[in-house]
Design a protein around this motif. Structure first.
Motif, PDB file in Angstrom:
ATOM      1  N   ILE A 190       0.880  -1.181   0.000  1.00 14.11           N
ATOM      2  CA  ILE A 190       0.000   0.000   0.000  1.00 14.11           C
ATOM      3  C   ILE A 190       0.905   1.215   0.000  1.00 14.11           C
ATOM      4  O   ILE A 190       1.765   1.354   0.875  1.00 14.11           O
ATOM      5  N   GLN A 191       0.751   2.093  -0.977  1.00 14.23           N
ATOM      6  CA  GLN A 191       1.677   3.213  -1.055  1.00 14.23           C
ATOM      7  C   GLN A 191       0.992   4.491  -1.531  1.00 14.23           C
ATOM      8  O   GLN A 191      -0.063   4.468  -2.162  1.00 14.23           O
ATOM      9  N   VAL A 192       1.635   5.591  -1.157  1.00 16.66           N
ATOM     10  CA  VAL A 192       1.165   6.910  -1.611  1.00 16.66           C
ATOM     11  C   VAL A 192       1.551   7.075  -3.080  1.00 16.66           C
ATOM     12  O   VAL A 192       2.675   6.781  -3.489  1.00 16.66           O
ATOM     13  N   ILE A 193       0.588   7.541  -3.879  1.00 16.49           N
ATOM     14  CA  ILE A 193       0.826   7.796  -5.299  1.00 16.49           C
ATOM     15  C   ILE A 193       1.022   9.298  -5.508  1.00 16.49           C
ATOM     16  O   ILE A 193       0.133  10.097  -5.204  1.00 16.49           O
ATOM     17  N   HIS A 194       2.197   9.670  -5.985  1.00 10.35           N
ATOM     18  CA  HIS A 194       2.489  11.088  -6.191  1.00 10.35           C
ATOM     19  C   HIS A 194       2.173  11.465  -7.640  1.00 10.35           C
ATOM     20  O   HIS A 194       3.043  11.862  -8.425  1.00 10.35           O
ATOM     21  N   GLN A 195       0.924  11.343  -7.987  1.00  6.19           N
ATOM     22  CA  GLN A 195       0.449  11.786  -9.292  1.00  6.19           C
ATOM     23  C   GLN A 195      -0.956  12.349  -9.097  1.00  6.19           C
ATOM     24  O   GLN A 195      -1.614  12.053  -8.095  1.00  6.19           O
ATOM     25  N   ILE A 226      -4.281  12.360  -8.706  1.00 11.98           N
ATOM     26  CA  ILE A 226      -5.524  11.584  -8.633  1.00 11.98           C
ATOM     27  C   ILE A 226      -6.386  12.189  -7.547  1.00 11.98           C
ATOM     28  O   ILE A 226      -5.900  12.824  -6.604  1.00 11.98           O
ATOM     29  N   HIS A 227      -7.681  12.014  -7.683  1.00  2.00           N
ATOM     30  CA  HIS A 227      -8.625  12.572  -6.726  1.00  2.00           C
ATOM     31  C   HIS A 227      -8.485  11.853  -5.388  1.00  2.00           C
ATOM     32  O   HIS A 227      -8.114  10.676  -5.321  1.00  2.00           O
ATOM     33  N   LYS A 228      -8.806  12.563  -4.317  1.00  2.08           N
ATOM     34  CA  LYS A 228      -8.719  11.995  -2.979  1.00  2.08           C
ATOM     35  C   LYS A 228      -9.544  10.714  -2.860  1.00  2.08           C
ATOM     36  O   LYS A 228      -9.173   9.798  -2.131  1.00  2.08           O
ATOM     37  N   ARG A 229     -10.661  10.668  -3.575  1.00  4.43           N
ATOM     38  CA  ARG A 229     -11.576   9.526  -3.459  1.00  4.43           C
ATOM     39  C   ARG A 229     -11.318   8.466  -4.525  1.00  4.43           C
ATOM     40  O   ARG A 229     -12.183   7.653  -4.814  1.00  4.43           O
ATOM     41  N   GLU A 230     -10.111   8.441  -5.082  1.00  6.45           N
ATOM     42  CA  GLU A 230      -9.762   7.421  -6.070  1.00  6.45           C
ATOM     43  C   GLU A 230      -8.642   6.528  -5.527  1.00  6.45           C
ATOM     44  O   GLU A 230      -7.697   7.016  -4.909  1.00  6.45           O
ATOM     45  N   VAL A 231      -8.778   5.254  -5.777  1.00  7.10           N
ATOM     46  CA  VAL A 231      -7.767   4.267  -5.374  1.00  7.10           C
ATOM     47  C   VAL A 231      -7.319   3.527  -6.627  1.00  7.10           C
ATOM     48  O   VAL A 231      -8.159   3.018  -7.389  1.00  7.10           O
ATOM     49  N   THR A 252     -11.020   2.850  10.730  1.00 10.75           N
ATOM     50  CA  THR A 252     -11.089   4.092   9.959  1.00 10.75           C
ATOM     51  C   THR A 252     -11.453   3.736   8.524  1.00 10.75           C
ATOM     52  O   THR A 252     -10.923   2.792   7.957  1.00 10.75           O
ATOM     53  N   GLU A 253     -12.364   4.489   7.933  1.00 11.75           N
ATOM     54  CA  GLU A 253     -12.796   4.144   6.574  1.00 11.75           C
ATOM     55  C   GLU A 253     -13.044   5.393   5.737  1.00 11.75           C
ATOM     56  O   GLU A 253     -13.219   6.503   6.250  1.00 11.75           O
ATOM     57  N   GLY A 254     -13.033   5.179   4.421  1.00  6.81           N
ATOM     58  CA  GLY A 254     -13.343   6.245   3.479  1.00  6.81           C
ATOM     59  C   GLY A 254     -14.079   5.669   2.282  1.00  6.81           C
ATOM     60  O   GLY A 254     -13.880   4.503   1.914  1.00  6.81           O
ATOM     61  N   LYS A 255     -14.930   6.482   1.660  1.00  2.45           N
ATOM     62  CA  LYS A 255     -15.676   6.045   0.481  1.00  2.45           C
ATOM     63  C   LYS A 255     -14.886   6.433  -0.767  1.00  2.45           C
ATOM     64  O   LYS A 255     -14.486   7.592  -0.928  1.00  2.45           O
ATOM     65  N   VAL A 256     -14.645   5.451  -1.657  1.00  2.00           N
ATOM     66  CA  VAL A 256     -13.751   5.684  -2.793  1.00  2.00           C
ATOM     67  C   VAL A 256     -14.288   4.999  -4.052  1.00  2.00           C
ATOM     68  O   VAL A 256     -15.214   4.199  -4.003  1.00  2.00           O
ATOM     69  N   GLN A 257     -13.649   5.340  -5.180  1.00  2.00           N
ATOM     70  CA  GLN A 257     -13.862   4.624  -6.436  1.00  2.00           C
ATOM     71  C   GLN A 257     -12.542   3.997  -6.871  1.00  2.00           C
ATOM     72  O   GLN A 257     -11.464   4.573  -6.665  1.00  2.00           O
ATOM     73  N   LEU A 258     -12.620   2.818  -7.475  1.00  2.00           N
ATOM     74  CA  LEU A 258     -11.424   2.120  -7.927  1.00  2.00           C
ATOM     75  C   LEU A 258     -11.092   2.529  -9.356  1.00  2.00           C
ATOM     76  O   LEU A 258     -11.964   2.564 -10.218  1.00  2.00           O
ATOM     77  N   ILE A 259      -9.819   2.825  -9.572  1.00  2.00           N
ATOM     78  CA  ILE A 259      -9.334   3.249 -10.880  1.00  2.00           C
ATOM     79  C   ILE A 259      -8.285   2.242 -11.357  1.00  2.00           C
ATOM     80  O   ILE A 259      -7.331   1.940 -10.638  1.00  2.00           O
ATOM     81  N   ALA A 260      -8.492   1.723 -12.560  1.00  2.00           N
ATOM     82  CA  ALA A 260      -7.532   0.765 -13.112  1.00  2.00           C
ATOM     83  C   ALA A 260      -6.272   1.494 -13.576  1.00  2.00           C
ATOM     84  O   ALA A 260      -6.338   2.555 -14.191  1.00  2.00           O
ATOM     85  N   SER A 261      -5.113   0.910 -13.255  1.00  2.00           N
ATOM     86  CA  SER A 261      -3.845   1.521 -13.648  1.00  2.00           C
ATOM     87  C   SER A 261      -2.855   0.422 -14.011  1.00  2.00           C
ATOM     88  O   SER A 261      -2.472  -0.396 -13.173  1.00  2.00           O
ATOM     89  N   ASP A 262      -2.426   0.429 -15.289  1.00  2.00           N
ATOM     90  CA  ASP A 262      -1.432  -0.548 -15.733  1.00  2.00           C
ATOM     91  C   ASP A 262      -0.046  -0.258 -15.164  1.00  2.00           C
ATOM     92  O   ASP A 262       0.853  -1.109 -15.237  1.00  2.00           O
ATOM     93  N   SER A 263       0.133   0.928 -14.577  1.00  2.74           N
ATOM     94  CA  SER A 263       1.456   1.281 -14.050  1.00  2.74           C
ATOM     95  C   SER A 263       1.755   0.585 -12.726  1.00  2.74           C
ATOM     96  O   SER A 263       2.891   0.582 -12.261  1.00  2.74           O
ATOM     97  N   GLY A 297      -2.546   1.934  -4.794  1.00  4.84           N
ATOM     98  CA  GLY A 297      -2.097   3.313  -4.700  1.00  4.84           C
ATOM     99  C   GLY A 297      -3.165   4.231  -4.160  1.00  4.84           C
ATOM    100  O   GLY A 297      -4.327   4.171  -4.573  1.00  4.84           O
ATOM    101  N   LEU A 298      -2.797   5.087  -3.195  1.00  2.60           N
ATOM    102  CA  LEU A 298      -3.732   6.012  -2.570  1.00  2.60           C
ATOM    103  C   LEU A 298      -3.207   7.440  -2.683  1.00  2.60           C
ATOM    104  O   LEU A 298      -1.994   7.676  -2.641  1.00  2.60           O
ATOM    105  N   ASN A 299      -4.121   8.378  -2.787  1.00  2.38           N
ATOM    106  CA  ASN A 299      -3.791   9.790  -2.703  1.00  2.38           C
ATOM    107  C   ASN A 299      -3.305  10.113  -1.280  1.00  2.38           C
ATOM    108  O   ASN A 299      -3.741   9.510  -0.308  1.00  2.38           O
ATOM    109  N   GLU A 300      -2.390  11.060  -1.173  1.00  6.78           N
ATOM    110  CA  GLU A 300      -1.817  11.395   0.137  1.00  6.78           C
ATOM    111  C   GLU A 300      -2.867  11.856   1.140  1.00  6.78           C
ATOM    112  O   GLU A 300      -2.800  11.537   2.336  1.00  6.78           O
ATOM    113  N   ALA A 301      -3.876  12.579   0.658  1.00  4.89           N
ATOM    114  CA  ALA A 301      -4.929  13.055   1.571  1.00  4.89           C
ATOM    115  C   ALA A 301      -5.729  11.889   2.140  1.00  4.89           C
ATOM    116  O   ALA A 301      -6.057  11.858   3.336  1.00  4.89           O
ATOM    117  N   LEU A 302      -6.057  10.905   1.297  1.00  8.36           N
ATOM    118  CA  LEU A 302      -6.775   9.722   1.769  1.00  8.36           C
ATOM    119  C   LEU A 302      -5.893   8.921   2.719  1.00  8.36           C
ATOM    120  O   LEU A 302      -6.373   8.369   3.717  1.00  8.36           O
TER     121      LEU A 302
END
Length: 460
Positions: A14-19, A21-26, A51-62, A69-74
Motif C-alpha cells: 500500500i503506497q502513496v501515489i504522487h500523481q 488523482i482525486h482523494k476519493r480514487e484508489v 477508519t474508513e473512506g468512500k472511494v472509487q477504484l481506478i484501473a492503472s497498468d502502471s 495506490g492512494l492519494n496522500e490526503a486519503l
C-alpha cells in the motif's frame, strides 16, 4: 466467514501515489479490480482498522497486481502511518469493503522511562511485531492513557525502535493489562464497552480468580477427579472442618498471583504449623491451639477473600516439590492447543514453585526422568496435555468474554496422579523465552493466528 490461515503471498504493498488523482480514487491493477467483480463506476469503502473512506477504484497498468495506490490526503485520513506499507487485503463483497490490515493491538502499560518500554512484555511485543511484519499484519501497542476520541496514540516497531503514531482503532485487541486494579478502572471499562459497541473483539477478557475457576470447572464430572477440594474461607469453622479432613491445607487469595500471600496449614499431633512466604523468605510458626492459629491467620489475611484448597503430597525433584505450567492457546481455527510446557521446582525448604518466589524452571522431561521410566513419562505427559486442553476448553466455554491464552498449573502427587491447581488468564511471558535472539516462540505466533481468526479477514 471462517478464519483464514496466514500466507505471505496475500501481501499487498500500500503506497502513496504522487500523481494527480482525486482523494476519493484508489489505483489498482486492472486484473485486481476484475477479481473484485466491482463496477468501476460503483463506490466502495476502504478500511484500515476502524477508519474508513468512500472511494472509487481506478484501473492503472502502471501498478503491479499486488500494489494499491492512494492519494496522500486519503492516506492521512485513514491514518496509515508510513508512506509505504505491506498489508494483507480483505474484500467483503456484500458490504463493498476493501479492508487493509488486519490491525492487531496489544493493550498494556507503557513505561516512559527505561529500555523496557512495556515492562516484562517488551520482548514479547517485539516478537509479535516481528511475526506480524513477516505476515503483512499491522501491530501496535498502547495503554489506556493513549486512547483518543477517534484514534489511538499507539507504539509501532520501526527500525528496532518503538515509535508513537496516531493510529486507527484496531480490528482485534489483545488485553494484557497487567493489574486487576487497572483492568477494573473506569477508563478500562469504558474502552471495553466501546469495543463491544464497535464490534472489536478483545481477549483475554479479564483476570480470573481462583474461586471463579473452581466453580466453573467443578460441575464437570470428567474434571472432578483432578480438582483438589476447594471452598471459600468464610469462617473459622470451615477451616476447622477441613483440617479434620485433610492433614494439610493451602489458603490462597482468590485474586492472588505470583505465589503471593499463600499460607500452608498443617495439623500435627499436638500443634498446628503455619508456613508462608515473604520477601525475606519462608516463615514458619507453630501454635499449640486452634484459636491461636486462627487469630494469627486473621491478622495476616485481614479482609481479603481467600480459598481453602486441599493440600497434596507432591512428587519431588532433589527433595523439592515441583509442578507444571502448561501454556495453551487458540489457533487460527479457534481451537485450543498446547504451545509450551515447563516444570517449576520450588526453592529448597520452600513449598511455592513460582519463579517470582525463587522457583527454578526446568524441562519437563528432565524432571520426570527422575521419577519414572521414559515410556511412563511420555504417557503421563500426553495425558497432562489432554487434561490441560480439556480444562481450558470447558473453562473458556463457561466464562464470559473471549480467551485465546490460558496457563494451566498442574502437579503430580506421590501416586503420580495429576491435579489441576490453578488456571491463569495473564500467564507470565518469562516461562517460555526464546532460545535465540530474533526467534519467535509459539506463544507469540499463535496469538497472532488467533487474532486473524477473530478479525474474520476474507482475503482477495
Amino acid at each position: 466467514m471462517k478464519g483464514t490461515a496466514m500466507d505471505t503471498k496475500e501481501c499487498f504493498t500500500i503506497q502513496v501515489i504522487h500523481q494527480p488523482i482525486h482523494k476519493r480514487e484508489v489505483l489498482l491493477h486492472p486484473s485486481t479490480i476484475d477479481r473484485l467483480e466491482v463496477d468501476k463506476k460503483e463506490s466502495i469503502f476502504i478500511l484500515f482498522g476502524k477508519t474508513e473512506g468512500k472511494v472509487q477504484l481506478i484501473a492503472s497498468d502502471s501498478l503491479d497486481e499486488n500494489t494499491i495506490g492512494l492519494n496522500e490526503a486519503l492516506w492521512k485520513e485513514l491514518r496509515i502511518p508510513f508512506p509505504q506499507l505491506c498489508l494483507q487485503v480483505g474484500w467483503m463483497k456484500q458490504s463493498k469493503q476493501l479492508r487493509l490490515g488486519p490491525i492487531l493491538a496489544v493493550l498494556t502499560t507503557v513505561y516512559k522511562e527505561g529500555e523496557a518500554i512495556f515492562g516484562n512484555l517488551t520482548d514479547y511485543c517485539k516478537e509479535l511485531a516481528l511475526y506480524c511484519k513477516k505476515h503483512c499484519i499491522f501491530l501496535y501497542v498502547f495503554s489506556l492513557e493513549d486512547i483518543g476520541s477517534d484514534f489511538i496514540n499507539g507504539y509501532v516497531n520501526e527500525h528496532e525502535q518503538w515509535v508513537q503514531k496516531p493510529l486507527p482503532f484496531p480490528d482485534v485487541v489483545h488485553n494484557r493489562i497487567p493489574t486487576r486494579s487497572a483492568e477494573n478502572a473506569q477508563k478500562s471499562l469504558l474502552f471495553f464497552q466501546r469495543c463491544r459497541d464497535e464490534s472489536i473483539p478483545f481477549f483475554n477478557d479479564h483476570f480470573l480468580n481462583k474461586w471463579e475457576v473452581y466453580e466453573k470447572l467443578s460441575p464437570y464430572e470428567e474434571l472432578k477427579p483432578y480438582l483438589p477440594e476447594t471452598v471459600l474461607l468464610e469462617d473459622k469453622a470451615t477451616l476447622e472442618f477441613l483440617l479434620a479432613k485433610h492433614e494439610c491445607l493451602f489458603l490462597k487469595p482468590i485474586h492472588g498471583s505470583q505465589g503471593r500471600k499463600i499460607f500452608r496449614v498443617k495439623k500435627m499431633n499436638e500443634w498446628y504449623e503455619l508456613d508462608y512466604s515473604t520477601l525475606n523468605g519462608e516463615q514458619r510458626h507453630q501454635f499449640s491451639s486452634y484459636s491461636s492459629l486462627v487469630q494469627n491467620l486473621k491478622n495476616r489475611i485481614q479482609k481479603r477473600n481467600f480459598i481453602i484448597q486441599q493440600g497434596l503430597e507432591l512428587l519431588t525433584y532433589d527433595g523439592r516439590p515441583f509442578d507444571f505450567r502448561i501454556l495453551c492457546h487458540r489457533n487460527d481455527k479457534g481451537e485450543w492447543q498446547v504451545t509450551s510446557a515447563v516444570a517449576r521446582v520450588s526453592e529448597k525448604e520452600k513449598f511455592i514453585s513460582n519463579l517470582a518466589r525463587g522457583g527454578e524452571q526446568k524441562k519437563i522431561d528432565e524432571v520426570l526422568a527422575r521419577c519414572m521410566d521414559v515410556t511412563k513419562a511420555r504417557q503421563l505427559l500426553r495425558f497432562i496435555y489432554e487434561l490441560s486442553i480439556e480444562t481450558v476448553t470447558l473453562l473458556s466455554r463457561e466464562m464470559d468474554g473471549l480467551y485465546g491464552e490460558l496457563g494451566v498449573d498442574l502437579a503430580l502427587d506421590q501416586n503420580m496422579e495429576p491435579w489441576i491447581l490453578e488456571v491463569n488468564s495473564k500467564p507470565s511471558k518469562n516461562m517460555d523465552l526464546p532460545s535465540r535472539p530474533n526467534t519467535i516462540r509459539p506463544s507469540a505466533s499463535t496469538i497472532v493466528q488467533y487474532s486473524l481468526y477473530l478479525a474474520r479477514f476474507s482475503h482477495l
